[in-house]
Motif scaffolding. Structure first.
Motif, PDB file in Angstrom:
ATOM      1  N   THR A  18       0.838  -1.197   0.000  1.00 51.63           N
ATOM      2  CA  THR A  18       0.000   0.000   0.000  1.00 51.63           C
ATOM      3  C   THR A  18       0.872   1.246   0.000  1.00 51.63           C
ATOM      4  O   THR A  18       2.047   1.184   0.386  1.00 51.63           O
ATOM      5  CB  THR A  18      -0.918   0.026   1.235  1.00 51.63           C
ATOM      6  N   CYS A  20       0.913   3.589   2.050  1.00 51.27           N
ATOM      7  CA  CYS A  20       1.337   3.955   3.412  1.00 51.27           C
ATOM      8  C   CYS A  20       2.448   3.046   3.931  1.00 51.27           C
ATOM      9  O   CYS A  20       2.943   3.241   5.035  1.00 51.27           O
ATOM     10  CB  CYS A  20       0.146   3.948   4.366  1.00 51.27           C
ATOM     11  N   ARG A  22       2.363  -0.497   4.169  1.00 54.92           N
ATOM     12  CA  ARG A  22       1.956  -1.821   4.666  1.00 54.92           C
ATOM     13  C   ARG A  22       2.037  -2.808   3.498  1.00 54.92           C
ATOM     14  O   ARG A  22       1.633  -2.500   2.384  1.00 54.92           O
ATOM     15  CB  ARG A  22       0.541  -1.755   5.224  1.00 54.92           C
ATOM     16  N   ARG A  23       2.586  -4.005   3.772  1.00 52.24           N
ATOM     17  CA  ARG A  23       2.695  -5.033   2.744  1.00 52.24           C
ATOM     18  C   ARG A  23       2.009  -6.304   3.224  1.00 52.24           C
ATOM     19  O   ARG A  23       2.044  -6.631   4.403  1.00 52.24           O
ATOM     20  CB  ARG A  23       4.168  -5.326   2.443  1.00 52.24           C
ATOM     21  N   VAL A  42       1.803  -9.957   7.256  1.00 52.21           N
ATOM     22  CA  VAL A  42       1.649  -8.509   7.168  1.00 52.21           C
ATOM     23  C   VAL A  42       2.930  -7.843   7.654  1.00 52.21           C
ATOM     24  O   VAL A  42       3.408  -8.149   8.755  1.00 52.21           O
ATOM     25  CB  VAL A  42       0.467  -8.010   8.034  1.00 52.21           C
ATOM     26  N   HIS A  44       3.994  -4.227   8.707  1.00 51.43           N
ATOM     27  CA  HIS A  44       3.412  -2.925   9.039  1.00 51.43           C
ATOM     28  C   HIS A  44       4.411  -1.810   8.731  1.00 51.43           C
ATOM     29  O   HIS A  44       5.626  -2.049   8.675  1.00 51.43           O
ATOM     30  CB  HIS A  44       3.006  -2.907  10.514  1.00 51.43           C
ATOM     31  N   PRO A  45       3.928  -0.583   8.541  1.00 49.99           N
ATOM     32  CA  PRO A  45       4.827   0.533   8.208  1.00 49.99           C
ATOM     33  C   PRO A  45       5.942   0.767   9.236  1.00 49.99           C
ATOM     34  O   PRO A  45       7.022   1.225   8.882  1.00 49.99           O
ATOM     35  CB  PRO A  45       3.888   1.744   8.140  1.00 49.99           C
ATOM     36  N   ARG A  49       6.251  -7.230  12.006  1.00 54.27           N
ATOM     37  CA  ARG A  49       5.760  -8.288  11.116  1.00 54.27           C
ATOM     38  C   ARG A  49       4.752  -9.144  11.868  1.00 54.27           C
ATOM     39  O   ARG A  49       5.020  -9.607  12.978  1.00 54.27           O
ATOM     40  CB  ARG A  49       6.932  -9.131  10.623  1.00 54.27           C
TER      41      ARG A  49
END
Length: 92
Positions: A18, A20, A22-23, A42, A44-45, A49
């Protein structure tokens, strides 16, 4: 499950990021030593993880291969067609 043995997983993997930061990596496994299941990794930014896994056994198995800061147990639902994936989760 013996982590030194080779295990076969047949299915699909989808990765997306994304704006922002996030993957997501979604695994949709039709055949595995655990039967059919789906999971989500996930990132996170902030760099944390998270693994979203359907049960403790699968969570522990995946954590033998990858490192996570958090494991969340939740049923992961994936509906896949040739043109899209619809992904959701609910508390397990």
């Amino acid at each position: 499950m013996n982590s030194t043995a080779r295990h076969r997983f047949d299915g699909y993997i989808l990765g997306v990021g994304t704006p922002c930061g996030r993957r997501f990596v979604v695994g949709c496994w039709q055949r595995s030593p655990f039967g059919a299941f789906a999971d989500i990794m996930v990132a996170h930014p902030d760099g944390a993880r998270e693994l979203i896994a359907p049960n403790e056994e699968i969570g522990a198995y995946v954590c033998e291969t990858y490192q996570f800061d958090q494991v969340t147990l939740s049923d992961v639902h994936v509906a896949r067609t040739s043109s899209k994936w619809v992904i959701g989760s609910s508390p397990g």
